[in-house]
Design an enzyme around this catalytic site. Structure first.
Site, PDB file in Angstrom:
ATOM      1  N   CYS A  66      90.455  55.564  86.470  1.00  0.00           N
ATOM      2  CA  CYS A  66      91.187  54.467  87.114  1.00  0.00           C
ATOM      3  C   CYS A  66      90.226  53.318  87.446  1.00  0.00           C
ATOM      4  O   CYS A  66      89.795  52.611  86.533  1.00  0.00           O
ATOM      5  CB  CYS A  66      91.920  54.977  88.348  1.00  0.00           C
ATOM      6  SG  CYS A  66      93.219  53.857  88.929  1.00  0.00           S
ATOM      7  N   HIS A  95      95.035  59.206  85.566  1.00  0.00           N
ATOM      8  CA  HIS A  95      94.339  60.231  86.347  1.00  0.00           C
ATOM      9  C   HIS A  95      94.478  61.582  85.651  1.00  0.00           C
ATOM     10  O   HIS A  95      95.445  62.307  85.894  1.00  0.00           O
ATOM     11  CB  HIS A  95      94.915  60.306  87.759  1.00  0.00           C
ATOM     12  CG  HIS A  95      94.556  59.146  88.624  1.00  0.00           C
ATOM     13  ND1 HIS A  95      93.497  59.174  89.506  1.00  0.00           N
ATOM     14  CD2 HIS A  95      95.102  57.905  88.729  1.00  0.00           C
ATOM     15  CE1 HIS A  95      93.412  58.003  90.124  1.00  0.00           C
ATOM     16  NE2 HIS A  95      94.374  57.219  89.672  1.00  0.00           N
ATOM     17  N   GLU A 115      92.991  64.246  86.237  1.00  0.00           N
ATOM     18  CA  GLU A 115      92.848  65.363  87.175  1.00  0.00           C
ATOM     19  C   GLU A 115      94.181  65.772  87.769  1.00  0.00           C
ATOM     20  O   GLU A 115      94.263  66.778  88.458  1.00  0.00           O
ATOM     21  CB  GLU A 115      91.861  65.005  88.292  1.00  0.00           C
ATOM     22  CG  GLU A 115      92.370  64.054  89.359  1.00  0.00           C
ATOM     23  CD  GLU A 115      92.247  62.570  89.030  1.00  0.00           C
ATOM     24  OE1 GLU A 115      92.299  61.752  89.958  1.00  0.00           O
ATOM     25  OE2 GLU A 115      92.104  62.212  87.842  1.00  0.00           O
TER      26      GLU A 115
END
Length: 636
Positions: A506, A634, A636
């Site tokens: 990001c 993102h 994750e």
């Protein structure tokens, strides 16, 4: 209308329209199918008494937008759903989320379909506008919901995909009730906490609990795990406690199990395990009308037999239902800890289930190997996390978990080193002022506080560069605001010029683009309009559909598709996507300026992933670098 998910029932509204003199103006029937995606129907009606006609539009609210329809569940459907409520006492931060997630792992291993709901008693609509120092990371869901980090634990542990409605807040409930009152839905009644707020909470829970979250749209979950945030006795959670007290009677005793997470501390001087805090916590819970069926007792070491017996005596819970969740080397041991202490048998007793402990043990074989492998790995890899909220590790919880999962896959032991981004910046009066101000600055008692001497700042600056030079890899995660951005740009420059592996997420991608524009293309004043609106080289710009007046829920949020531009890229090799696209979650307001893309790519900055329009840059890689990859989303 409300139809349970997966239902193929058809319904209709028969309606009539009258004028002010009650003269019939028209009538008709509107039919809708349960799986229709349209939220409205319209038709022309002609009055039988005149040539007048009108278009009638009837809005059919979807289950995601209509807060809590009247509970449609008949007795048979309601009786088949089991609920496990996890509450907490004594202090916050005991691990209710991990306990709830671990219970979900056991239930799922037993062959049951599981879903989860997190209740947060704060007045915010969601976690999207909270500082990471206040509440840890904001976990973004597929549908764009900005939720509490515990929903990330649920998704990782139970392998489910949750929605924004799986996170209930006081703000959501009160907003929905007030909207109904303004529409006149309460028919002139006095709107009160009891029954209107408490009924709204119960209806919301029951509605969401019946929505599948495991990827199988058919049927419904068997068990819903509800985590009540905060600590029992908190004033803000009182309406939820009362709603759950009523809820146990709505669903029936054999469908409701309350697991209370509490603390048994050990006083340093005496060395004795003290049960009084848990006794008082359970006493408070019982005074509110909720009786715990099981206790999950947190402690540093194993609970003594005499301590368990004392808890059973004063807390009105059988010793077989007291589970000791003592400290372990990693959280993957927690479900195994619960299994060894007879949690399956306790749940069977309370909920009238027929789960097999042998089946659960067999299904958790791989889980056990993962937990043991983490403890046995010795080969170390050092990852330096260059962040803005390093004073609280929960601010990057999902990033940490993703790194841990990757290390297990690669059989290496993670050595995660935290580095405050602002410490990489040169020490002078200007950088010191920038580093210590702004809405995203840390609280006064954490790193970066005002009043530090130049000597202290210089020592931290020197230490920061020693730290980043020791890294096997540099990770720059997301964030908002100006503080620390120049430090992140310096981290990207170091990784690019020294050949150290770099991963930007990001804001970590945006700072890498800024660094490349400044030092490779030759735009020394290149910057993001988020930090400097008047920059002559705006390589990062505000998205055209973003809101400049409202902060909550106005970013580019949720799962979005990224089209891989070439299979000859690191990203394509990592994702191994045969379809040529990937779906990942986003949370950002700013993006790479498309007017700069051609110059960036000609200079060696390749955008190997773009959105479906080709205008938004999603993944960047650098030519002639062993591993330099950054993503706007993102992963994750």
């Amino acid at each position: 209308f409300f139809f349970p998910p997966g239902s193929q029932r058809q319904g209709a509204i028969t309606f009539a329209i009258t004028g002010t003199s009650r003269q019939p103006l028209g009538q008709g029937v509107l039919r809708s199918h349960s799986h229709s995606r349209s939220h409205s129907r319209s038709r022309w009606l002609r009055s039988p008494h005149s040539r007048r006609r009108a278009r009638v539009v009837i809005n059919l609210a979807s289950s995601s937008s209509f807060p809590f329809p009247p509970s449609p569940l008949d007795a048979e459907v309601r009786a088949s759903m089991k609920y496990v409520l996890v509450s907490g006492g004594v202090v916050s931060g005991l691990g209710k989320g991990v306990t709830a997630s671990s219970l979900g792992v056991l239930l799922k291993a037993a062959g049951l379909r599981v879903t989860a709901i997190k209740i947060d008693p704060y007045l915010n609509i969601d976690a999207g506008t909270m500082s990471p120092f206040e509440h840890g990371e904001v976990f973004v869901l597929d549908d764009g919901g900005e939720s509490d980090l515990d929903l990330g634990n649920y998704e990782r542990f139970m392998d489910v995909t949750l929605r924004r409605d799986n996170n209930i807040t006081t703000g959501k409930i009160y907003q929905a009730v007030v909207e109904k009152e303004r529409r006149g839905d309460y028919l002139g009644k006095t709107v009160q906490v009891v029954p209107h707020i408490t009924d709204a909470i119960q209806d919301w829970i029951e509605r969401v609990a019946h929505v599948p979250v495991d990827g199988n749209p058919d049927g419904k979950p068997d068990v819903c795990i509800i985590e009540l945030g905060g600590t029992v006795g908190d004033i803000e959670s009182a309406p939820f406690v009362e709603a759950l007290r009523q809820f146990q009677f709505r669903v029936g005793a054999e469908n409701f199990c309350l697991v209370h997470v509490s603390l048994v501390p050990v006083l340093g001087v005496v060395g004795e395990q003290k049960t009084k805090p848990t006794q008082h916590s359970v006493q408070t819970l019982r005074s509110l009308g909720l009786m715990p069926h099981m206790l999950a007792v947190r402690s540093t070491g194993e609970l003594e037999k005499s301590t368990s017996e004392k808890l059973a005596l004063f807390c009105h819970v059988p010793t077989s239902h007291i589970i000791n969740v003592h400290d372990v080397s990693n959280i993957w041991h927690v479900p195994l800890l619960l299994l060894r202490q007879g949690t399956i048998g306790s749940l069977n007793t309370v909920l009238k289930l027929n789960m097999s402990e042998a089946t659960v043990t067999r299904e958790l074989t791989q889980w056990r190997l993962r937990a043991e492998k983490w403890d046995q790995m010795t080969k170390k890899v050092t990852i330096v996390m260059v962040g803005k909220y390093t004073g609280l590790s929960d601010a990057y919880l999902s990033v940490i978990k993703a790194l841990q999962h990757a290390c297990i896959a690669c059989s290496v032991k993670l050595d995660l080193v935290w580095l405050e981004a602002a410490d990489l910046e040169p020490v002078d009066s200007k950088s010191t002022a920038v580093a210590n101000c702004g809405p995203d600055a840390p609280p006064p008692d954490s790193d970066g506080a005002d009043g530090e001497s130049i000597e202290t700042l210089e020592a931290r600056h020197t230490k920061a560069w020693e730290t980043i030079r020791s890294a096997d890899g540099v990770l720059v995660p997301g964030g908002f605001g100006e503080r620390g951005v120049e430090g992140k740009i310096l981290a990207a420059n170091y990784a690019r010029t020294s050949g150290v592996p770099y991963l930007g997420i990001c804001l970590g991608m945006q700072t890498a683009v800024i660094e490349f524009c400044r030092n490779v293309i030759g735009m020394p004043e290149a910057h993001s309009t988020e930090m400097h609106q008047a920059t002559p080289n705006p390589c990062i710009v505000f998205m055209p559909e973003g809101s400049t007046t409202h902060m909550g829920g106005t970013m580019r949020l949720g799962s979005r598709r990224t089209i891989l531009q070439t299979m000859d890229s690191t990203a394509a090799k990592l994702y191994q996507s045969a379809s040529g696209f990937i779906d990942e979650r986003h949370r950002h307001r700013y993006e790479v300026n498309p007017e700069y893309v051609d110059r960036l790519e000609k200079a060696g900055c390749r955008f190997v992933g773009k959105d479906e329009t080709g205008r938004r840059m999603e993944i960047m890689e650098l030519d002639n670098h062993p591993y330099f990859i950054a993503a706007q989303f993102h992963p994750e």
